[in-house]
Design a protein around this motif. Structure first.
Motif, PDB file in Angstrom:
ATOM      1  N   GLY A 176       4.479  29.971  -1.707  1.00 19.05           N
ATOM      2  CA  GLY A 176       3.934  29.057  -2.699  1.00 19.05           C
ATOM      3  C   GLY A 176       2.768  29.703  -3.416  1.00 19.05           C
ATOM      4  O   GLY A 176       2.265  30.760  -3.013  1.00 19.05           O
ATOM      5  N   ILE A 177       2.342  29.065  -4.513  1.00 18.68           N
ATOM      6  CA  ILE A 177       1.214  29.538  -5.321  1.00 18.68           C
ATOM      7  C   ILE A 177       0.283  28.361  -5.566  1.00 18.68           C
ATOM      8  O   ILE A 177       0.726  27.273  -5.949  1.00 18.68           O
ATOM      9  N   VAL A 178      -1.013  28.586  -5.365  1.00 14.95           N
ATOM     10  CA  VAL A 178      -2.040  27.573  -5.640  1.00 14.95           C
ATOM     11  C   VAL A 178      -3.124  28.239  -6.466  1.00 14.95           C
ATOM     12  O   VAL A 178      -3.682  29.267  -6.056  1.00 14.95           O
ATOM     13  N   THR A 179      -3.434  27.674  -7.643  1.00 18.25           N
ATOM     14  CA  THR A 179      -4.494  28.234  -8.488  1.00 18.25           C
ATOM     15  C   THR A 179      -5.463  27.141  -8.933  1.00 18.25           C
ATOM     16  O   THR A 179      -5.113  25.962  -8.963  1.00 18.25           O
ATOM     17  N   GLU A 180      -6.663  27.571  -9.305  1.00 20.81           N
ATOM     18  CA  GLU A 180      -7.688  26.630  -9.759  1.00 20.81           C
ATOM     19  C   GLU A 180      -7.506  26.239 -11.221  1.00 20.81           C
ATOM     20  O   GLU A 180      -7.962  25.173 -11.635  1.00 20.81           O
ATOM     21  N   VAL A 181      -6.898  27.100 -12.012  1.00 22.97           N
ATOM     22  CA  VAL A 181      -6.707  26.823 -13.437  1.00 22.97           C
ATOM     23  C   VAL A 181      -5.239  27.001 -13.777  1.00 22.97           C
ATOM     24  O   VAL A 181      -4.430  27.350 -12.933  1.00 22.97           O
ATOM     25  N   GLY A 182      -4.901  26.776 -15.051  1.00 24.66           N
ATOM     26  CA  GLY A 182      -3.520  26.959 -15.488  1.00 24.66           C
ATOM     27  C   GLY A 182      -2.959  25.688 -16.069  1.00 24.66           C
ATOM     28  O   GLY A 182      -3.572  24.621 -16.015  1.00 24.66           O
ATOM     29  N   GLY A 183      -1.771  25.810 -16.634  1.00 26.16           N
ATOM     30  CA  GLY A 183      -1.122  24.674 -17.269  1.00 26.16           C
ATOM     31  C   GLY A 183       0.369  24.723 -17.075  1.00 26.16           C
ATOM     32  O   GLY A 183       0.922  25.714 -16.583  1.00 26.16           O
ATOM     33  N   PRO A 184       1.080  23.663 -17.471  1.00 26.12           N
ATOM     34  CA  PRO A 184       2.515  23.578 -17.221  1.00 26.12           C
ATOM     35  C   PRO A 184       3.360  24.560 -18.008  1.00 26.12           C
ATOM     36  O   PRO A 184       4.486  24.843 -17.623  1.00 26.12           O
ATOM     37  N   THR A 185       2.835  25.103 -19.109  1.00 28.89           N
ATOM     38  CA  THR A 185       3.623  26.045 -19.909  1.00 28.89           C
ATOM     39  C   THR A 185       3.011  27.444 -19.923  1.00 28.89           C
ATOM     40  O   THR A 185       3.323  28.250 -20.782  1.00 28.89           O
TER      41      THR A 185
END
Length: 562
Positions: A176-185
């Motif tokens: 799995g991947i977990v990040t503090e920032v980012g968006g759906p696209t």
């Protein structure tokens, strides 16, 4: 053992993950002890060597990646050797900045320009930051930031994850991947979904997850639990097992429980994507993006090159339909050979079909190549235009396509104008495909690349569903089929609503087809209409989803969460 900590974020790649946290190596930052530049020319040469080394390593990573991941890595490598970037570094050095400071500040200037452009180019800011950090590491003699070599399975945890890292992750090790920032696209979200790796972004508190701490995540709901209890672990495992059991018998064409046909198609972005999709259990291609042939080139692809590419893709799908979208580029995806000048708001500028009308030669070459490919294969080829907003545009495009001997003509419905007036735009056309990503951003006046606006960008927004319904009503009036090729099509619950609204086909990432197929098979079409009515009657996006989830078959609900 520490107490469980529940975090939440935005699920961008479905699935469950459970394993020890693997922290990404930190970004090095500017060297605080470096001297000011004394010999700007020599320092500039050293920076160019560092950028060239970064480009070489990125190209090597591209060789280990497939499809869209490979294309993104190659584009990022080109950023590292951009002449304009090197000149910006020279200016910083001439002003007295040290080498790492010069690289940092030059990149900041570039990123600012990209963010002003918005859209696709703003998305590439993450790629530039990745180049910056790798170049600074090279100059400082430090290991490159990124995912350390993994000797066992784990969950990758980071502030952000560069596309160069995501593209070469091993799904057998990365749980799995977990990040503090980012968006759906974002590139990271798209690549994670393509690799089948569960991912949750915008997780507040992810920075406090320690190396080795056990992390459980649900890439559908955005739920993250750090140091989960045995009961919580069992709950995650049980949901994963139920999902595997539900998908085990998923095969064949898309059908509702009472036999209503809903073709399930693949979205593809490169020839490699198309060839892989052709080997999977999909009914064809609902969206073949052709931009990969045009981007990051100084000259447009030739007629022969395009013909060869399209022929190979069509031949791979045999008698299955292939819907090809003509060039969707413009100010947000600038082409050196088709520069129409600067625009204050590229997302609302001369992009898509508007560019094609200004550069008819580009469209005519593409249509000639498509006609030649169809002639060589006898394929079920359907051609559609992006960013169509008026009847005049639709008729102009249809005339152009048919003049090349191509019979099946359609348009993308991506704006409120084309949705509201679909009966007029579709008169005389064969089909349409709703691009829910753009339709949502234009309906809600929210930049699709702005992660902070994720709530507004939900395709569950009742106003967006109203637009879909109006588009489908226009298709019903004219007899033109109206499909969906945005990411919304891959949500098993939302797929039921879309079919209930009148959508005739669904196109998505190939790895999402099985779950949608199962969900459709659990509900007769009349039940889909009832679910659509619940969603349309909701006041908010969360309410719409909750109402549908509560009324749908429990298995479909589980698939939408996993």
């Amino acid at each position: 053992m520490s107490a469980p900590r529940a975090l939440s974020g935005l699920g961008v790649s479905v699935g469950f993950g459970l394993g020890p946290a693997v922290r990404v190596r930190p970004v090095p930052g500017v060297d605080p002890s470096e001297p000011a530049a004394v010999d700007a020319a020599a320092d500039g040469a050293r920076v160019r060597e560092a950028l060239a080394a970064v480009a070489t390593r990125l190209e090597a990573r591209a060789e280990r990646a497939d499809g869209e991941g490979r294309e993104i890595l190659l584009m990022t490598a080109k950023l590292a050797t951009d002449r304009g970037l090197a000149k910006s570094v020279d200016k910083q050095l001439a002003a007295g900045a040290g080498m790492t400071r010069a690289v940092h500040d030059a990149m900041e200037g570039y990123v600012g320009k990209l963010q002003q452009l918005g859209g696709y180019m703003a998305q590439r800011a993450t790629d530039l930051y990745d180049v910056r950090d790798r170049a600074i590491s090279e100059l400082r003699g430090l290991p490159e930031p990124g995912v350390p070599e993994m000797t066992g399975p784990g969950v990758v945890v980071a502030h952000d994850l560069a596309p160069a890292e995501t593209a070469v992750l091993d799904p057998s090790l990365v749980l799995g991947i977990v990040t503090e920032v980012g968006g759906p696209t974002s590139h990271t979200a798209i690549l994670a979904s393509g690799l089948g790796i569960p991912a949750v972004v915008r997780v507040a508190g992810a920075g406090d997850i320690a190396e080795g701490e056990v992390v459980a995540l649900d890439g559908g709901t955005g739920e993250v639990v750090v140091a989960p209890s045995e009961e919580q672990r069992d709950a995650f495992r049980l949901r994963a097992e139920r999902r595997r059991a539900a998908l085990a018998g998923s095969w064949g064409p898309g059908r509702t429980a009472d036999g209503h046909a809903v073709p399930l198609l693949a979205n593809v972005g490169t020839l490699a994507d198309a060839l892989r999709a052709a080997e999977q259990d999909v009914e064809g291609v609902g969206l073949f993006r052709t931009e990969f042939l045009f981007l990051d080139r100084q000259e447009p692809p030739s007629l022969d090159e395009q013909t060869a590419t399209y022929t190979e893709a069509l031949r791979a799908f045999g008698d299955r339909r292939v819907v090809i979208r003509t060039l969707d580029a413009g100010a947000d995806k600038p082409l050196p050979f088709a520069d129409l000048g600067a625009e204050e708001n590229p997302a609302l500028g001369r992009r898509g079909l508007r560019l094609s009308r200004a550069r008819e030669d580009l469209l005519d070459t593409q249509l000639a190549a498509l006609a030649a490919a169809q002639s060589a294969t006898g394929a079920d080829l359907r051609v559609m235009a992006p960013m169509v907003a008026t009847v005049e545009e639709a008729r102009w495009f249809a005339g152009r396509v048919r003049a090349h001997g191509l019979a099946s003509v359609g348009i993308m419905i991506e704006t409120p104008a084309s949705a509201v007036r679909s009966a007029h735009l579709l008169d005389g056309l064969d089909f349409a495909s709703i691009g829910t990503n753009d339709l949502t951003q234009y309906t809600m006046a929210a930049d699709r690349m702005q992660g902070e606006l994720a709530d507004l960008l939900s395709p569950w927004q009742p106003a967006v569903l109203d637009m879909v319904q109006m588009a489908c009503e226009g298709g019903s009036t004219t007899g033109a089929g109206v499909g969906v090729c945005g990411e919304a099509a891959g949500d098993p619950l939302l797929a039921l609503v879309l079919v209930g609204l009148g959508v005739s086909s669904l196109s998505m990432s190939p790895n999402k087809v099985a779950a949608v197929r199962v969900a459709l098979g659990l509900h007769p079409v009349e039940r889909c209409r009832e679910l659509a009515g619940l969603a349309l009657g909701a006041r908010t996006a969360p309410e719409a989803r909750d109402l549908v989830a509560g009324a749908a078959d429990p298995i479909a609900r589980e698939l939408a969460q996993a």
